[in-house]
Design a protein around this motif. Structure first.
Motif, PDB file in Angstrom:
ATOM      1  N   ARG A  36     185.609 128.786 116.766  1.00  0.00           N
ATOM      2  CA  ARG A  36     184.641 127.706 116.880  1.00  0.00           C
ATOM      3  C   ARG A  36     184.617 127.273 118.342  1.00  0.00           C
ATOM      4  O   ARG A  36     185.669 127.087 118.953  1.00  0.00           O
ATOM      5  CB  ARG A  36     185.102 126.567 115.982  1.00  0.00           C
ATOM      6  N   VAL A  37     183.424 127.113 118.897  1.00  0.00           N
ATOM      7  CA  VAL A  37     183.289 126.769 120.313  1.00  0.00           C
ATOM      8  C   VAL A  37     182.452 125.509 120.453  1.00  0.00           C
ATOM      9  O   VAL A  37     181.438 125.352 119.766  1.00  0.00           O
ATOM     10  CB  VAL A  37     182.628 127.928 121.100  1.00  0.00           C
ATOM     11  N   ALA A  38     182.884 124.631 121.341  1.00  0.00           N
ATOM     12  CA  ALA A  38     182.123 123.416 121.646  1.00  0.00           C
ATOM     13  C   ALA A  38     182.188 123.176 123.148  1.00  0.00           C
ATOM     14  O   ALA A  38     183.153 123.569 123.806  1.00  0.00           O
ATOM     15  CB  ALA A  38     182.698 122.216 120.901  1.00  0.00           C
ATOM     16  N   THR A  39     181.140 122.549 123.663  1.00  0.00           N
ATOM     17  CA  THR A  39     181.139 122.160 125.073  1.00  0.00           C
ATOM     18  C   THR A  39     180.813 120.677 125.164  1.00  0.00           C
ATOM     19  O   THR A  39     180.116 120.125 124.305  1.00  0.00           O
ATOM     20  CB  THR A  39     180.108 122.963 125.901  1.00  0.00           C
ATOM     21  N   THR A  40     181.329 120.053 126.202  1.00  0.00           N
ATOM     22  CA  THR A  40     181.126 118.629 126.382  1.00  0.00           C
ATOM     23  C   THR A  40     181.288 118.273 127.857  1.00  0.00           C
ATOM     24  O   THR A  40     181.909 119.016 128.618  1.00  0.00           O
ATOM     25  CB  THR A  40     182.135 117.819 125.530  1.00  0.00           C
ATOM     26  N   ARG A  41     180.739 117.166 128.236  1.00  0.00           N
ATOM     27  CA  ARG A  41     180.886 116.711 129.622  1.00  0.00           C
ATOM     28  C   ARG A  41     182.314 116.242 129.888  1.00  0.00           C
ATOM     29  O   ARG A  41     182.859 116.442 130.959  1.00  0.00           O
ATOM     30  CB  ARG A  41     179.905 115.586 129.902  1.00  0.00           C
ATOM     31  N   MET A  42     182.923 115.553 128.887  1.00  0.00           N
ATOM     32  CA  MET A  42     184.296 115.076 129.056  1.00  0.00           C
ATOM     33  C   MET A  42     184.990 114.995 127.705  1.00  0.00           C
ATOM     34  O   MET A  42     184.345 114.885 126.666  1.00  0.00           O
ATOM     35  CB  MET A  42     184.322 113.709 129.751  1.00  0.00           C
ATOM     36  N   LEU A  43     186.305 115.084 127.724  1.00  0.00           N
ATOM     37  CA  LEU A  43     187.095 114.993 126.506  1.00  0.00           C
ATOM     38  C   LEU A  43     187.140 113.540 126.044  1.00  0.00           C
ATOM     39  O   LEU A  43     187.298 112.625 126.860  1.00  0.00           O
ATOM     40  CB  LEU A  43     188.516 115.499 126.755  1.00  0.00           C
ATOM     41  N   THR A  44     187.015 113.347 124.717  1.00  0.00           N
ATOM     42  CA  THR A  44     187.075 111.997 124.149  1.00  0.00           C
ATOM     43  C   THR A  44     187.823 112.048 122.821  1.00  0.00           C
ATOM     44  O   THR A  44     188.086 113.123 122.275  1.00  0.00           O
ATOM     45  CB  THR A  44     185.665 111.428 123.878  1.00  0.00           C
ATOM     46  N   ARG A  45     188.122 110.879 122.284  1.00  0.00           N
ATOM     47  CA  ARG A  45     188.758 110.789 120.968  1.00  0.00           C
ATOM     48  C   ARG A  45     187.869 111.390 119.885  1.00  0.00           C
ATOM     49  O   ARG A  45     188.346 111.807 118.840  1.00  0.00           O
ATOM     50  CB  ARG A  45     189.047 109.330 120.636  1.00  0.00           C
ATOM     51  N   GLY A  46     186.569 111.443 120.146  1.00  0.00           N
ATOM     52  CA  GLY A  46     185.640 112.028 119.186  1.00  0.00           C
ATOM     53  C   GLY A  46     185.887 113.509 118.936  1.00  0.00           C
ATOM     54  O   GLY A  46     185.382 114.061 117.959  1.00  0.00           O
ATOM     55  N   HIS A  47     186.680 114.157 119.781  1.00  0.00           N
ATOM     56  CA  HIS A  47     186.981 115.588 119.594  1.00  0.00           C
ATOM     57  C   HIS A  47     188.155 115.828 118.648  1.00  0.00           C
ATOM     58  O   HIS A  47     188.431 116.968 118.294  1.00  0.00           O
ATOM     59  CB  HIS A  47     187.252 116.245 120.942  1.00  0.00           C
ATOM     60  N   ILE A  48     188.833 114.768 118.231  1.00  0.00           N
ATOM     61  CA  ILE A  48     189.995 114.937 117.353  1.00  0.00           C
ATOM     62  C   ILE A  48     189.636 115.701 116.080  1.00  0.00           C
ATOM     63  O   ILE A  48     190.317 116.667 115.730  1.00  0.00           O
ATOM     64  CB  ILE A  48     190.664 113.576 117.048  1.00  0.00           C
TER      65      ILE A  48
END
Length: 192
Positions: A36-48
């Motif tokens: 599974r691959v995801a991209t984001t501008r910055m890491l957040t708690r929402g990635h847990i």
């Protein structure tokens, strides 16, 4: 089959800092089962939730560098969090551990970012480092992720990913730099 999450992060408006996202997109284009691959501008708690059920997590980002340096690959150790703030993969993995009582195996692949100007294109050094980072991510993947499935194409991809012809294989698919150019153009047009 081991479940792997690849999380590429970085700011697409800051030159080389987009590298982590480019690497993740290149991995996603291979459509490997169990990955599974995801991209984001910055890491957040929402990635847990995204990483909590994975067996392995590979974070791909950048580190600030003043000169050309190597891609860094390291195991992510749990880190302290300051009032729930995510500052790096280690602090995010600590939050996962606190929430679940354990955390999946985690690695970081960090590309040196020497060119970080606002709306700057990635540097030629970053383009080379992106291809190197893709190889490091593939090397970290469990062999089951690279070989899973009945498709002969997946088996051939796994052999190429593990073999000496990786550079030739990378050149046969849309390059990471082509992705960067397209997305930077789109981001620039969107912000005008």
């Amino acid at each position: 089959m081991k479940k792997v999450t690849v999380l590429g992060y970085g700011n697409e408006l800051r030159g080389d800092q987009v590298a982590g996202r480019v690497v993740a997109e290149a991995i996603a284009s291979r459509r490997m089962p169990g990955v599974r691959v995801a991209t984001t501008r910055m890491l957040t708690r929402g990635h847990i939730p995204l990483i909590a059920d994975a067996d392995m997590v590979i974070f791909v980002g950048t580190y600030d560098a003043d000169k050309v340096e190597p891609v860094r690959v390291a195991r992510v150790r749990l880190g302290k969090t300051a009032s729930g703030y995510v500052k790096d993969p280690a602090s995010l993995m600590e939050m996962v551990s606190q929430r679940q009582g354990h955390a999946p195996e985690a690695w970081s692949v960090m590309v040196p970012a020497t060119h970080r100007g606002l709306q700057a294109p990635p540097s030629p050094q970053a383009e080379e480092a992106i291809d190197e980072a893709i190889m490091h991510v593939l090397d970290l993947m469990p062999l089951s992720a690279l070989r899973a499935g009945d498709s002969e194409e997946i088996e051939q991809s796994a052999q190429r990913a593990r073999g000496p012809s990786m550079a030739r294989w990378l050149s046969s698919v849309p390059t990471a730099y082509q992705w960067v150019k397209r997305h930077l153009h789109d981001a620039h047009a969107h912000h005008l």
